[in-house]
Design a protein around this motif. Sequence first.
Motif: not given
Length: 225
Positions: A122-137
């Motif tokens: 869940n932590k890795h997933k949240a980190d990915f979502e936080s970073h990747f949202t800026a690249i691709c909504p």
Amino acid sequence: MIFTEFFKRGWNPDGIEYQSIENLFLTTAEISGEYDCIPDFGENPVLRLTFRCEPKPYWVQRPVTLSIGTEYPDKLYFQDKDLSANHWVQINQVYLLDIWEETMKNFDAPLLAEQFAASERNKHKADFESHFTAICPKDMCFLVIEYECEEDISLRFQSKEWLNATIQDNSSCMGFLIKPEKKTGILGLPLKTSIMAEPISKNCAIIDTELVFYSILQKYDDVLL
């Protein structure tokens, strides 16, 4: 240590200027013949340095209009801007990839569940979502071009909109590797992919792009010491 001393004393073999010397290390040692133990190499053993192939880009900057789901029966020809070398590409298909859906599948994969606790996943997933949202909504996709071309050549496409954006607009980036489902294309050559890692609407049907550059694997001769 021996290599370092050679370099200090002016040794400059062909191709060495393209290498990152601080990353130089011995990876394999091949001994010809059969031995019960490591043989005595003597005072003057022969050592072969083999350099890995590295991609060298050549600018093209050719406008290409791509249509999602359209068949491409003809080859596309292009030229190197500097050397005027003629090359071609056979596009097999162009499609939109929901990278969010594909990535979430990986987070939910049984193998990952075996390797990591739920809290860590869940932590890795949240980190990915936080970073990747800026690249691709989450409501956007990436464009994938599957193609065939000459051996050792790979292509880079980008949208006109992305190329015309300011540095601040496209400063975030992330690398992706997408394998085609089929190994060979309509010409019987190995299929390759070029993914445009920029957000594109799911409703996109036609997009103006640019074949920015192609890369050829640069090979260097072995060096015998």
